[in-house]
Motif scaffolding. Structure first.
Motif, mmCIF file in Angstrom:
data_model
loop_
_atom_site.group_PDB
_atom_site.id
_atom_site.type_symbol
_atom_site.label_atom_id
_atom_site.label_comp_id
_atom_site.label_asym_id
_atom_site.label_seq_id
_atom_site.Cartn_x
_atom_site.Cartn_y
_atom_site.Cartn_z
ATOM 1 N N GLU A 1 0.813 -1.210 0.000
ATOM 2 C CA GLU A 1 0.000 0.000 0.000
ATOM 3 C C GLU A 1 0.848 1.262 0.000
ATOM 4 O OE1 GLU A 1 -3.309 0.185 -0.311
ATOM 5 O OE2 GLU A 1 -3.335 -1.991 -0.501
ATOM 6 N N ILE A 2 1.945 1.265 0.742
ATOM 7 C CA ILE A 2 2.767 2.467 0.840
ATOM 8 C C ILE A 2 4.216 2.055 1.070
ATOM 9 C CG2 ILE A 2 2.512 2.773 3.321
ATOM 10 C CD1 ILE A 2 2.076 5.823 2.526
ATOM 11 N N SER A 3 5.132 2.855 0.543
ATOM 12 C CA SER A 3 6.563 2.595 0.721
ATOM 13 C C SER A 3 7.257 3.916 1.036
ATOM 14 C CB SER A 3 7.150 1.985 -0.552
ATOM 15 O OG SER A 3 7.144 2.939 -1.599
ATOM 16 N N SER A 4 8.570 3.885 1.091
ATOM 17 C CA SER A 4 9.315 5.106 1.381
ATOM 18 C C SER A 4 9.170 6.133 0.268
ATOM 19 C CB SER A 4 10.795 4.780 1.583
ATOM 20 O OG SER A 4 11.326 4.227 0.395
ATOM 21 N N ALA A 5 8.822 5.712 -0.944
ATOM 22 C CA ALA A 5 8.666 6.641 -2.058
ATOM 23 C C ALA A 5 7.375 7.450 -1.954
ATOM 24 C CB ALA A 5 8.676 5.881 -3.378
ATOM 25 N N GLY A 6 6.383 6.950 -1.241
ATOM 26 C CA GLY A 6 5.119 7.658 -1.162
ATOM 27 C C GLY A 6 4.702 8.069 0.233
ATOM 28 N N HIS A 7 5.476 7.704 1.250
ATOM 29 C CA HIS A 7 5.108 8.028 2.632
ATOM 30 C C HIS A 7 5.405 9.495 2.910
ATOM 31 C CE1 HIS A 7 4.999 7.933 7.006
ATOM 32 N NE2 HIS A 7 4.285 6.827 6.863
ATOM 33 N N PRO A 8 4.467 10.237 3.504
ATOM 34 C CA PRO A 8 4.663 11.670 3.748
ATOM 35 C C PRO A 8 5.883 11.995 4.606
ATOM 36 C CG PRO A 8 2.387 11.083 4.113
ATOM 37 C CD PRO A 8 3.123 9.801 3.892
ATOM 38 N N PHE A 9 6.218 11.147 5.552
ATOM 39 C CA PHE A 9 7.377 11.422 6.407
ATOM 40 C C PHE A 9 8.673 11.330 5.612
ATOM 41 C CE2 PHE A 9 10.747 10.159 9.337
ATOM 42 C CZ PHE A 9 10.673 11.190 10.248
ATOM 43 N N CYS A 10 8.783 10.346 4.731
ATOM 44 C CA CYS A 10 10.014 10.142 3.962
ATOM 45 C C CYS A 10 10.142 11.115 2.802
ATOM 46 C CB CYS A 10 10.074 8.711 3.439
ATOM 47 S SG CYS A 10 10.123 7.484 4.741
ATOM 48 N N THR A 11 9.045 11.638 2.304
ATOM 49 C CA THR A 11 9.091 12.562 1.174
ATOM 50 C C THR A 11 9.076 14.021 1.613
ATOM 51 O OG1 THR A 11 6.692 12.489 0.940
ATOM 52 C CG2 THR A 11 7.970 10.926 -0.374
ATOM 53 N N SER A 12 9.132 14.273 2.908
ATOM 54 C CA SER A 12 9.145 15.629 3.487
ATOM 55 C C SER A 12 7.893 16.423 3.143
ATOM 56 C CB SER A 12 10.385 16.393 3.036
ATOM 57 O OG SER A 12 11.551 15.741 3.457
ATOM 58 N N THR A 13 6.764 15.755 3.009
ATOM 59 C CA THR A 13 5.509 16.455 2.772
ATOM 60 C C THR A 13 4.592 16.349 3.974
ATOM 61 O OG1 THR A 13 4.539 14.491 1.750
ATOM 62 C CG2 THR A 13 5.599 16.082 0.295
ATOM 63 N N SER A 14 5.147 15.961 5.123
ATOM 64 C CA SER A 14 4.321 15.819 6.316
ATOM 65 C C SER A 14 3.985 17.189 6.886
ATOM 66 C CB SER A 14 5.040 14.979 7.371
ATOM 67 O OG SER A 14 6.245 15.593 7.738
ATOM 68 N N ARG A 15 2.868 17.260 7.587
ATOM 69 C CA ARG A 15 2.415 18.508 8.182
ATOM 70 C C ARG A 15 3.050 18.701 9.548
ATOM 71 N NH1 ARG A 15 -3.708 18.181 8.746
ATOM 72 N NH2 ARG A 15 -2.970 16.424 9.915
ATOM 73 N N VAL A 16 3.262 19.936 9.917
ATOM 74 C CA VAL A 16 3.756 20.268 11.248
ATOM 75 C C VAL A 16 2.540 20.634 12.090
ATOM 76 C CG1 VAL A 16 5.188 21.838 12.587
ATOM 77 C CG2 VAL A 16 5.945 21.060 10.331
ATOM 78 N N VAL A 17 2.413 19.997 13.237
ATOM 79 C CA VAL A 17 1.280 20.242 14.116
ATOM 80 C C VAL A 17 1.562 21.474 14.959
ATOM 81 C CG1 VAL A 17 -0.113 19.276 15.971
ATOM 82 C CG2 VAL A 17 0.744 17.807 14.166
ATOM 83 N N ASP A 18 0.596 22.351 15.073
ATOM 84 C CA ASP A 18 0.730 23.571 15.855
ATOM 85 C C ASP A 18 0.545 23.233 17.332
ATOM 86 O OD1 ASP A 18 0.881 26.163 16.732
ATOM 87 O OD2 ASP A 18 -1.183 26.644 16.176
ATOM 88 N N THR A 19 1.631 22.874 17.989
ATOM 89 C CA THR A 19 1.529 22.473 19.390
ATOM 90 C C THR A 19 1.326 23.670 20.295
ATOM 91 O OG1 THR A 19 3.928 22.504 19.579
ATOM 92 C CG2 THR A 19 2.887 20.390 19.103
ATOM 93 N N ALA A 20 1.830 24.837 19.903
ATOM 94 C CA ALA A 20 1.660 26.021 20.743
ATOM 95 C C ALA A 20 0.184 26.375 20.848
ATOM 96 C CB ALA A 20 2.450 27.191 20.175
ATOM 97 N N GLY A 21 -0.547 26.297 19.774
ATOM 98 C CA GLY A 21 -1.973 26.579 19.807
ATOM 99 C C GLY A 21 -2.729 25.588 20.659
ATOM 100 N N ARG A 22 -2.320 24.354 20.639
ATOM 101 C CA ARG A 22 -2.977 23.343 21.458
ATOM 102 C C ARG A 22 -2.726 23.582 22.945
ATOM 103 N NH1 ARG A 22 -2.818 17.479 18.577
ATOM 104 N NH2 ARG A 22 -3.595 18.140 16.555
ATOM 105 N N VAL A 23 -1.502 23.964 23.285
ATOM 106 C CA VAL A 23 -1.170 24.224 24.687
ATOM 107 C C VAL A 23 -1.963 25.413 25.191
ATOM 108 C CG1 VAL A 23 0.674 24.949 26.246
ATOM 109 C CG2 VAL A 23 1.103 23.173 24.542
ATOM 110 N N GLU A 24 -2.036 26.484 24.389
ATOM 111 C CA GLU A 24 -2.795 27.664 24.804
ATOM 112 C C GLU A 24 -4.274 27.341 24.979
ATOM 113 O OE1 GLU A 24 -1.869 30.441 21.758
ATOM 114 O OE2 GLU A 24 0.170 30.768 22.493
ATOM 115 N N ARG A 25 -4.827 26.554 24.093
ATOM 116 C CA ARG A 25 -6.232 26.182 24.207
ATOM 117 C C ARG A 25 -6.464 25.355 25.470
ATOM 118 N NH1 ARG A 25 -7.448 23.776 19.170
ATOM 119 N NH2 ARG A 25 -6.833 21.789 20.023
#
Length: 85
Positions: free
Chosen positions: A49-73
């Motif tokens: 289904e998925i390999s290193s060629a299509g995985h978001p983490f390996c292709t640098s297309t992963s999203r960064v989670v806004d942890t500061a907003g979560r902490v403030e909330r």
């Protein structure tokens, strides 16, 4: 090593269904389908289904989670640790 107790390792092609990436390696997995490789030989193929060629983490297309907003909330909802003492 004792003979007859180890699985047979053979060349197998793993193919990523999403990106079309193919990798020839050795494996003990059984496959029903075959594919012709670049060297002209026919190898069993396993579709994944998925390999290193299509995985978001390996292709640098992963999203960064806004942890500061979560902490403030969280602090607005439940207060800070200093205010609870």
């Amino acid at each position: 090593m004792r003979p007859g107790i180890h699985p047979v390792s053979r060349p197998v092609v793993f193919r990523d269904r999403a990106s079309g990436f193919q990798l020839l390696t050795r494996s003990t997995i059984d496959a029903q389908h075959t594919v012709e490789w670049e060297d002209g030989a026919t190898y069993p193929v396993v579709d994944v289904e998925i390999s290193s060629a299509g995985h978001p983490f390996c292709t640098s297309t992963s999203r960064v989670v806004d942890t500061a907003g979560r902490v403030e909330r969280f602090e607005r909802r439940y207060g800070t640790a200093a205010a609870r003492r």
